[in-house]
Write a protein that holds these residues in place. Sequence first.
Motif, short mmCIF file in Angstrom:
data_model
loop_
_atom_site.label_atom_id
_atom_site.label_comp_id
_atom_site.label_asym_id
_atom_site.label_seq_id
_atom_site.Cartn_x
_atom_site.Cartn_y
_atom_site.Cartn_z
N PRO A 189 0.83 -1.22 0.00
CA PRO A 189 0.00 0.00 0.00
C PRO A 189 0.86 1.27 0.00
O PRO A 189 1.92 1.31 0.62
CB PRO A 189 -0.81 -0.12 1.30
N GLN A 190 0.38 2.29 -0.66
CA GLN A 190 1.17 3.49 -0.90
C GLN A 190 1.56 4.21 0.39
O GLN A 190 2.63 4.82 0.45
CB GLN A 190 0.39 4.45 -1.81
N ASP A 191 0.74 4.17 1.43
CA ASP A 191 1.05 4.94 2.64
C ASP A 191 1.88 4.15 3.65
O ASP A 191 2.17 4.63 4.73
CB ASP A 191 -0.24 5.43 3.31
N TRP A 192 2.29 2.92 3.29
CA TRP A 192 3.13 2.13 4.19
C TRP A 192 4.60 2.45 3.93
O TRP A 192 5.07 2.41 2.79
CB TRP A 192 2.90 0.63 3.98
N ILE A 193 5.32 2.74 4.99
CA ILE A 193 6.73 3.12 4.86
C ILE A 193 7.55 1.99 4.26
O ILE A 193 8.39 2.20 3.39
CB ILE A 193 7.28 3.54 6.24
N GLU A 194 7.33 0.73 4.73
CA GLU A 194 8.07 -0.40 4.19
C GLU A 194 7.81 -0.59 2.71
O GLU A 194 8.71 -0.89 1.93
CB GLU A 194 7.71 -1.69 4.94
N ALA A 195 6.55 -0.42 2.29
CA ALA A 195 6.21 -0.59 0.88
C ALA A 195 6.95 0.43 0.02
O ALA A 195 7.49 0.10 -1.05
CB ALA A 195 4.70 -0.46 0.68
N GLU A 196 6.99 1.67 0.48
CA GLU A 196 7.69 2.72 -0.25
C GLU A 196 9.18 2.41 -0.34
O GLU A 196 9.81 2.60 -1.39
CB GLU A 196 7.47 4.06 0.46
N ALA A 197 9.77 1.93 0.78
CA ALA A 197 11.21 1.64 0.80
C ALA A 197 11.54 0.47 -0.13
O ALA A 197 12.56 0.49 -0.84
CB ALA A 197 11.66 1.34 2.23
N ARG A 198 10.71 -0.57 -0.12
CA ARG A 198 10.97 -1.72 -0.99
C ARG A 198 10.82 -1.35 -2.46
O ARG A 198 11.58 -1.82 -3.32
CB ARG A 198 10.05 -2.88 -0.61
N MET A 199 9.83 -0.50 -2.76
CA MET A 199 9.67 -0.01 -4.13
C MET A 199 10.91 0.78 -4.55
O MET A 199 11.43 0.61 -5.67
CB MET A 199 8.43 0.86 -4.24
N ARG A 200 11.38 1.61 -3.65
CA ARG A 200 12.57 2.42 -3.96
C ARG A 200 13.78 1.54 -4.21
O ARG A 200 14.57 1.78 -5.14
CB ARG A 200 12.83 3.38 -2.80
N GLY A 201 13.95 0.49 -3.39
CA GLY A 201 15.07 -0.43 -3.58
C GLY A 201 15.02 -1.13 -4.92
O GLY A 201 16.04 -1.29 -5.61
N PHE A 202 13.81 -1.56 -5.32
CA PHE A 202 13.63 -2.19 -6.63
C PHE A 202 14.04 -1.25 -7.75
O PHE A 202 14.81 -1.61 -8.65
CB PHE A 202 12.17 -2.62 -6.79
N LEU A 203 13.54 -0.03 -7.70
CA LEU A 203 13.82 0.94 -8.77
C LEU A 203 15.30 1.30 -8.81
O LEU A 203 15.88 1.46 -9.89
CB LEU A 203 12.96 2.19 -8.58
N GLU A 204 15.93 1.42 -7.64
CA GLU A 204 17.35 1.76 -7.59
C GLU A 204 18.20 0.67 -8.22
O GLU A 204 19.15 0.94 -8.96
CB GLU A 204 17.79 2.02 -6.15
N GLU A 205 17.88 -0.59 -7.90
CA GLU A 205 18.69 -1.69 -8.44
C GLU A 205 18.48 -1.84 -9.95
O GLU A 205 19.44 -2.09 -10.69
CB GLU A 205 18.33 -2.99 -7.73
N MET A 206 17.25 -1.67 -10.41
CA MET A 206 17.00 -1.72 -11.86
C MET A 206 17.75 -0.60 -12.57
O MET A 206 18.37 -0.82 -13.62
CB MET A 206 15.50 -1.63 -12.12
#
Length: 338
Positions: free
Chosen positions: A193-210
């Motif tokens: 979910p968009q307002d979850w801190i962990e979800a935002e961090a995991r999304m950011r990690g995915f995008l950074e590695e790609m």
Amino acid sequence: MSDDAPGRRPSIRDVARLAGVSHQTVSRVLNEHPSIRPETRERVLTVMAELQYRPNRAARALVTSRSQTIGILSASSTMYGPASSIASIEAAAQERGYWVSTANIDASAPQSIPDGIAHLMAQSIEGLVVIAPQVRVFRALAAQQLDIPYVTLQSTGLDPDHTLTVDQIGGARLATKHLISLGHRQIYHLAGPQDWIEAEARMRGFLEEMSANDIPTTAPILGDWTAEFGYYAGRELLRVRDFTAIFSSNDQMALGLMHAIRDEGLDVPRDISIVGFDDIPEAAHFWPPLTTVRQDFAELGRRCVDLLLGPRGDADEPAATPTIMPELIVRGSAAPLR
């Protein structure tokens, strides 16, 4: 009522009478006063054990100004991560002789946050842990004037002086890097979910590695942590099937994805590789067993309590640090690109 009345809980005076000491001496033993001789302490403790005496914690708190209690403010105690964090903090606190009191709040109701804090403060807690993964909770927390030590479990810079976290960004990069190392380039991310801190961090990690590997990405799909959503998302994605791997932001959604892939007559990992996050107890028993990212909740609890109460005094014990690195657990749900 006499001291020996049936059904009455033993008191500090009962302990003193049977141990042959004053009740003040028993109180000093309870408070670990250094002036008590070892043989006296042993005698009092033996009588306490025989009587199954338990000190009145409320009365003791009034005398010592210490409640031996840590408070937990939780907004998502039914989810695997927060529930595991609470259990690990309780275990670590008990090792230090502390109790834990948990106040469950509704993150969507702003007034429940100060109400939850007030409920815990009324119990004279000596420290507070905030397990509330939504950004709005931390904004409300910032408005509170807390005069006790507190630790927040989150992975952003919202409150850097009071933060302990598992490196969610690093964990997501581990998962994404694993898929890339297997030859996958068309990788989707099923986010939380968009307002979850962990979800935002995991999304950011995915995008950074790609990005670090110069691999183009599509917009992550925002989910709700449930296997049902994972199944629904999988059915929709398979209408086009322009991907070879998916990194799911948690294991439950990964389970739903695997179900949808199987319903289409496809195979995991032969046709599509899946990696999850959390390493829930059932992950090793999915079919195929799920490759995922494990968070060390036991270590999280220990460090959290150490940050609140201070080190345990063991010279060989390393100092608590604010970040814990997760671990990639490789199983059978991800394979080299065919």
